[in-house]
Design an enzyme around this catalytic site. Structure first.
Site, short mmCIF file in Angstrom:
data_model
loop_
_atom_site.label_atom_id
_atom_site.label_comp_id
_atom_site.label_asym_id
_atom_site.label_seq_id
_atom_site.Cartn_x
_atom_site.Cartn_y
_atom_site.Cartn_z
N HIS A 122 -75.27 -63.76 -58.67
CA HIS A 122 -75.20 -61.79 -59.03
C HIS A 122 -76.18 -61.64 -59.54
O HIS A 122 -76.93 -62.03 -60.19
CB HIS A 122 -74.27 -61.93 -59.76
CG HIS A 122 -73.80 -61.70 -61.08
ND1 HIS A 122 -73.89 -60.71 -61.66
CD2 HIS A 122 -72.30 -60.69 -60.19
CE1 HIS A 122 -72.73 -59.60 -61.48
NE2 HIS A 122 -71.73 -60.14 -60.40
N ASP A 199 -74.52 -70.26 -64.28
CA ASP A 199 -73.25 -69.22 -64.19
C ASP A 199 -72.18 -69.93 -63.69
O ASP A 199 -71.84 -70.36 -63.08
CB ASP A 199 -73.84 -68.38 -63.06
CG ASP A 199 -72.81 -67.06 -63.31
OD1 ASP A 199 -71.79 -67.46 -63.46
OD2 ASP A 199 -73.35 -65.73 -62.13
N GLN A 202 -67.15 -67.62 -61.69
CA GLN A 202 -66.33 -68.18 -60.69
C GLN A 202 -66.22 -69.76 -60.80
O GLN A 202 -64.96 -70.00 -60.29
CB GLN A 202 -66.87 -68.01 -59.68
CG GLN A 202 -67.61 -66.07 -59.22
CD GLN A 202 -66.34 -65.35 -59.14
OE1 GLN A 202 -64.97 -65.26 -58.88
NE2 GLN A 202 -66.38 -63.82 -59.42
N LYS A 225 -62.36 -63.60 -66.34
CA LYS A 225 -62.00 -63.91 -64.73
C LYS A 225 -60.93 -65.41 -65.22
O LYS A 225 -60.92 -65.84 -64.24
CB LYS A 225 -63.11 -64.60 -64.04
CG LYS A 225 -64.05 -63.41 -63.88
CD LYS A 225 -65.34 -63.29 -63.42
CE LYS A 225 -65.90 -62.46 -63.00
NZ LYS A 225 -66.49 -61.22 -62.36
N CYS A 364 -72.42 -57.04 -56.30
CA CYS A 364 -73.48 -57.13 -57.58
C CYS A 364 -74.30 -58.41 -56.58
O CYS A 364 -75.29 -58.97 -57.39
CB CYS A 364 -73.01 -57.37 -58.28
SG CYS A 364 -72.32 -55.93 -59.59
N1 PMP Z 1 -72.00 -64.29 -62.57
C1 PMP Z 1 -70.90 -64.37 -61.20
C2 PMP Z 1 -70.52 -65.41 -60.50
C3 PMP Z 1 -69.66 -63.13 -61.64
O1 PMP Z 1 -68.96 -63.20 -60.64
C4 PMP Z 1 -70.56 -61.72 -62.16
C5 PMP Z 1 -68.35 -60.83 -62.43
N2 PMP Z 1 -68.40 -61.02 -61.21
C6 PMP Z 1 -71.05 -62.27 -63.34
C7 PMP Z 1 -71.66 -63.37 -63.08
C8 PMP Z 1 -71.01 -61.14 -65.04
O2 PMP Z 1 -69.73 -61.47 -65.40
P1 PMP Z 1 -69.53 -60.63 -66.25
O3 PMP Z 1 -69.67 -59.55 -65.73
O4 PMP Z 1 -68.05 -60.41 -67.12
O5 PMP Z 1 -70.90 -60.62 -67.61
#
Ligand code: PMP
Length: 406
Positions: A122, A199, A202, A225, A364
């Site tokens: 991401h 990270d 997910q 999430k 993203c």
């Molecule tokens: N890493 C991953 C794998 C994600 O799916 C997401 C959210 N889509 C994020 C980071 C970022 O999370 P947040 O916007 O809640 O900080």
């Protein structure tokens, strides 16, 4: 197996309509829905014991502090951290990664050093590293992935050297669903003395997470999430690293003593929690963790996996012009695909007209899309409250769209 009908009753939004149709919410990887107990927790705090934490000598402050700190303990248990001081409350995954990049990264990176990230990260696990790398003359190098969407382990091993100071990878990919072999990745990184950030945006709500068994140095995730509020999350870090790292933000809470001659910093975890924290959402995050514990993460994941398998087979059979991206052996319940000659955005719009919420676009993960020479995909991501009947309606919707485009 969980009783899905019973579970659905906990979520008021699931009985609403969108565009005249019963809502089918398949955008759970972006954020999942909130059970009433979580929104009640927010209301109860503001209506019943709103007060600042850690510094009040009165009953409400005491009650708020206890509820706030209970979340930290619940999170510690949830990921099996050795100490609650290793759990730093943040605004979410993004802030957690920036915190580590700006403190640990700033402390250890030198000219010529390397940060390894995977191609499927991401943006929030790429850009914070690029920012600090630029300042330090270090570089961010991607670990290649296969056509199926898995890290190519031999390529990863080849990239490891004593120049690599940090490895940052996701536990599960938001765009493909791939579950990465984090234990092996961490073991290899430690052989060259690199530290590893996982990270867990997910994964935390779906996969077993034991940070001590995994031996990660840092683990970050977001509450929203996992049935919790947005703008809330936490960072786990090994105590010895958190102690050595400089503070991130300066202000109240994070100090021991302040003078113009010099300032000393608070103990863990408060050294990294400057300012009045997000009290209500922290408390509600604790409620979300209790909710997951009540229903059982494993039970919920088993149902999500069954939905993924069912939807994958059905998509392949009934929409032969669909191409799935992310066919890893181990996946969380994310189904990412394109359909020949139909733009992903059009598919999203037309499903939305029937009350079906999916995500379209690059999720993203622009470098990942570039790897597959894609502009974007359609992504359906399932939660434990979704049903097989909803999957049937989703596939019916896709079949209709394909027919319309002739
Ligand atoms: N890493 C991953 C794998 C994600 O799916 C997401 C959210 N889509 C994020 C980071 C970022 O999370 P947040 O916007 O809640 O900080």
């Amino acid at each position: 197996m969980i009783d899905v009908e019973q579970l659905r009753k906990e979520f008021p939004i699931l009985s609403t309509e969108v565009n005249g149709h019963a809502l089918i919410y398949f955008d759970n990887a972006a954020t999942n829905q909130k059970p009433k107990v979580v929104t009640d927790a927010l209301q109860e705090y503001y209506d019943g014991y709103n007060s600042n934490v850690h510094r009040g000598a009165h009953t409400l402050a005491d009650k708020a502090t206890k509820a706030f700190e209970e979340t930290r303990t619940l999170l510690q248990e949830f990921i099996n951290a050795g100490k609650s001081e290793e759990v730093i409350l943040t605004k979410g995954t993004t802030e957690g990664i920036n915190l580590v990049a700006q403190t640990y990264g700033r402390m250890v990176l030198n000219e010529g050093d390397i940060i390894l990230v995977s191609t499927m990260e991401h943006h929030s696990n790429i850009v914070p590293w690029q920012l600090i790398a630029k300042e330090k003359g270090a570089s961010v190098i991607p670990i290649p992935i296969s056509e199926e969407g898995e890290i190519i382990f031999e390529e990863y091993e080849k990239l490891l050297s004593d120049k690599v100071k940090i490895v940052a990878v996701n536990h599960a990919s938001n765009a493909l669903g791939t579950i990465n072999p984090v234990e092996e990745i961490i073991k290899k990184a430690h052989e060259v003395n690199a530290k590893v950030l996982i990270d867990g945006a997910q994964s935390a709500g779906h996969l077993p997470v034991d940070v001590q068994a995994m031996d990660c140095d840092f683990f970050v995730t977001s509450a929203h999430k996992m049935f919790g509020p947005t703008g809330m999350g936490f960072l786990y870090g090994k105590e010895e690293l958190l102690l050595a790292m400089p503070p991130f933000l300066g202000g109240g809470e994070m100090i021991k003593e302040v003078s113009f001659g010099g300032t000393t910093f608070n103990e863990l975890p408060y050294k990294f929690e400057a300012g009045t924290p997000n009290i209500a959402d922290t408390i509600a995050f604790g409620t979300a963790i209790k909710f997951i514990n009540k229903w059982g993460k494993e039970n919920m994941a088993a149902h999500e996996n069954a939905l993924l398998e069912y939807a994958t087979e059905k998509l392949k059979k009934e929409v032969p012009t669909a191409k799935i991206y992310g066919e890893a052996q181990n996946k969380v319940s994310v189904l990412s695909f394109v359909i020949e000659n139909i733009h992903n955005y059009d598919i999203g719009m037309m499903l939305d007209a029937r009350g079906i919420a999916v995500r379209t676009g690059h999720h993203c993960t622009q470098p990942l899309m570039a790897r597959y020479e894609l502009e974007g995909t359609v992504r359906a991501s399932f939660a434990a409250y979704n049903t097989f009947e909803e999957v049937d309606k989703f596939i019916e919707g896709l079949v209709r769209i394909v027919k319309m485009f002739g």
